[in-house]
Design an enzyme around this catalytic site. Sequence first.
Site, mmCIF file in Angstrom:
data_model
loop_
_atom_site.group_PDB
_atom_site.id
_atom_site.type_symbol
_atom_site.label_atom_id
_atom_site.label_comp_id
_atom_site.label_asym_id
_atom_site.label_seq_id
_atom_site.Cartn_x
_atom_site.Cartn_y
_atom_site.Cartn_z
ATOM 1 N N LYS A 187 -13.453 -1.111 9.599
ATOM 2 C CA LYS A 187 -13.327 -2.264 8.666
ATOM 3 C C LYS A 187 -12.429 -3.612 8.900
ATOM 4 C CE LYS A 187 -11.418 -2.685 3.994
ATOM 5 N NZ LYS A 187 -10.378 -2.265 3.097
ATOM 6 N N LYS B 187 -8.412 -0.033 10.690
ATOM 7 C CA LYS B 187 -8.567 -0.997 9.429
ATOM 8 C C LYS B 187 -7.455 -2.123 9.977
ATOM 9 C CE LYS B 187 -7.537 -1.922 4.744
ATOM 10 N NZ LYS B 187 -7.290 -1.207 3.065
ATOM 11 N N CYS C 197 0.576 -1.279 -0.013
ATOM 12 C CA CYS C 197 0.093 -0.187 0.058
ATOM 13 C C CYS C 197 0.821 1.212 -0.001
ATOM 14 C CB CYS C 197 -0.914 -0.205 1.213
ATOM 15 S SG CYS C 197 -2.194 -1.492 1.161
HETATM 16 C C1 PBG Z 1 -7.044 -1.059 -0.387
HETATM 17 C C2 PBG Z 1 -8.381 -1.688 0.064
HETATM 18 C C3 PBG Z 1 -8.618 -2.840 0.438
HETATM 19 C C4 PBG Z 1 -9.970 -3.239 0.661
HETATM 20 C C5 PBG Z 1 -10.505 -1.659 0.353
HETATM 21 N N1 PBG Z 1 -9.338 -0.873 0.230
HETATM 22 C C6 PBG Z 1 -7.767 -4.267 0.434
HETATM 23 C C7 PBG Z 1 -6.734 -4.475 1.405
HETATM 24 O O1 PBG Z 1 -6.470 -3.420 2.093
HETATM 25 O O2 PBG Z 1 -6.007 -5.123 1.014
HETATM 26 C C8 PBG Z 1 -10.603 -4.207 0.874
HETATM 27 C C9 PBG Z 1 -12.244 -4.257 0.667
HETATM 28 C C10 PBG Z 1 -12.817 -5.455 0.553
HETATM 29 O O3 PBG Z 1 -12.347 -6.556 0.999
HETATM 30 O O4 PBG Z 1 -14.095 -5.607 0.375
HETATM 31 N N2 PBG Z 1 -6.084 -0.880 0.562
#
Ligand code: PBG
Length: 327
Positions: free
Chosen positions: A247, A194, A129
Amino acid sequence: MDLTVRPRRLRSSEKLRKMVRETRVDPSTLIYPMFFTDGTDIKSEIPSLPGQYRYSIDRMDEKLDSLSEAGVRNILLFGIPEKKDEIGSGAWNANGAVQRALRHMKEQYPHLCLITDVCMCEYTSHGHCGQLCGTEVDNDATLELLSRAALSHAQAGADMVAPSDMMDGRVRAIREKLDANGFTNIPIMSYAVKYASAFYGPFREAADSAPAFGDRKSYQMDFHNRREGMKEALLDVEEGADILMVKPAMSYLDMVREIKDATDLPMATYSVSGEYAMVKAAAANGWIDEERIVCEMAASAYRAGADLYITYFAEELAKYMREGKIG
Ligand code: PBG
């Protein structure tokens, strides 16, 4: 029996249950995540997310029309670029899929609220990321890249940006970049809390963004932690976030409630790809009642304190809400 207090009294009929219901829902609180890709005439189903597609710009209207008709007003945009590189420069390409989708939607669907996911992982060749320094993600160097991406989204017409990378200081960095370029009125919805979660599995297939080596545990949170979630949320408030997000949703509703109680910001929670995939797989086997499960999952998120609910089931839920199956 000498029972004065009988909780069942208020549950004795549908009209009473409806009257005293504690959680009310409205389609205006739903946010639908949508994947945009370069190319033309593409509407390709994501295998682990049945019913979810990657759209090219010329094919997205059909979905936007049915969402609009259902009453879903908020879209969270993700881009899947054709080319990826070390630093993810596609993220701020003015002609990238997200930027082009934004311009199209701004013009053709001005009633929609356009929110962009701001992250590097869909754009980097290594799938992390941010910018790497050796095998580590370089926090401070990544801030400038994220800010550029956020600015390019605002310039293309985004109504709101939503950083999901989990770098320290990204809300402040993005705020400063937006303000310096005249976008003081573009809010930031921060993926504040998150977790490093296996629930993102299907998304990474959709966005082709699984890390090429290692994992995301040095930036996304350890799922055992609660106090750390509060720390992240409060930091983002300090840095100027306008909306906070937790999340994933389903396994993290304790965090939604705690942060809701501790802050004054609107709260969002994201029912992520793995939650959707589990429901779809079980329903396809006839093991669960999809409609009722979807309503129950949504109601639990709102009950926990979410003001906004991000879900791949947004269109279905808007319909269930209208039909009175939830709320
Ligand atoms: C980007 C991002 C992710 C998700 C949303 N933004 C993937 C991750 O962090 O690996 C996941 C969304 C989902 O699983 O529906 N970083």
